[in-house]
Scaffold this active site. Sequence first.
Site: not given
Length: 313
Positions: A33, A94, A114, A148-149, A167
């Site tokens: 990524e 982003k 990601v 998060s997607a 994370k």
Amino acid sequence: MPSFSTGAADRYLQLAPTVRAALVEGRPLVALESTVIAHGLPYPTNVETALAMEEAIREVGAVPATIAIRAGRIVVGLDRAALEELATAQDVLKVSRRDLAFALASQRLGATTVSGTMLCAHLAGIRFFATGGIGGVHRGGESSLDISADLMELSRTPVLVVCAGAKAILDLPRTLEYLETQGVPVLGWQTDEFPAFYTPRSGLRVQQRVDDERQIAAIARAHWACGLAGLLVCAPVPAEAALPSEQVETAIASALAEAEARGIHGAALTPFLLRQVAEITRGASIEANRALLVNNARLAARLARAYVAAAGQ
Ligand code: PSU
Ligand code: MN
């Protein structure tokens, strides 16, 4: 027809010659990524880390394909100049799943997360991908709905993602619950525990420990043969680079308080928290991040190699 042909998306794909050759010849490939380059690490550590990840993949005999959006194309296999540009440019978008079409149509420079990278890797025909830590359910996510997607992408796109867990700035138990709900296998690489990014342990169990890359290749093959989507392989940060967990928790607590005080949320939150933690730990978190990224790249290459080797049997 070559395996990378995806019909209508072809006009947006720009494959590096090395990537195209590996796809045609059926050699192992690993996607990387670019959000970690543009938003996750400071310059010049970001470029050095990106190059070290690519090198680790080549050492195993696989081909790296770092992915980003540039001039209206999905670039699969960034060259050195493009890496430098991403690592130093201001205002890099982003790009997660929702941002892809806008980034392409507006000709903007975009770094894929990601979720964005999984999607683009799949369009290009790449099945293995290494990152640092995936996104997940943010702390307080049960009310903010900041999830998060990356997690949804794992449930819909057939790519295996190697990470060092989610994370540590996140709510790890809820992240695992969400992955289970979405039907995403969570495999521990030589560990029973879900790693916590900067530290090897979280106290949470993975679904299944796996010690051998051929076993992971066999699981991935069965998963995809059944029409299923993403898989997560979690490798702990190398011991010598791990941070003490008390230090991490203290740093995260003050980073979260600072984000709250400044009203930072949405896509800006994760990069802000990572920067704050780096500042508080005086760069130790950056070293840990670099080490786990290279470690994950190497493992993804080994898995891709095992997958290709088993196909010929
Ligand atoms: N791993 C790292 N550093 C990062 C990321 C992963 O070591 O910066 C990025 C990935 O691109 C991931 C993103 O998709 O952080 C998560 O962002 P968000 O929480 O906004 O979904
Ligand atoms: Mn988010």
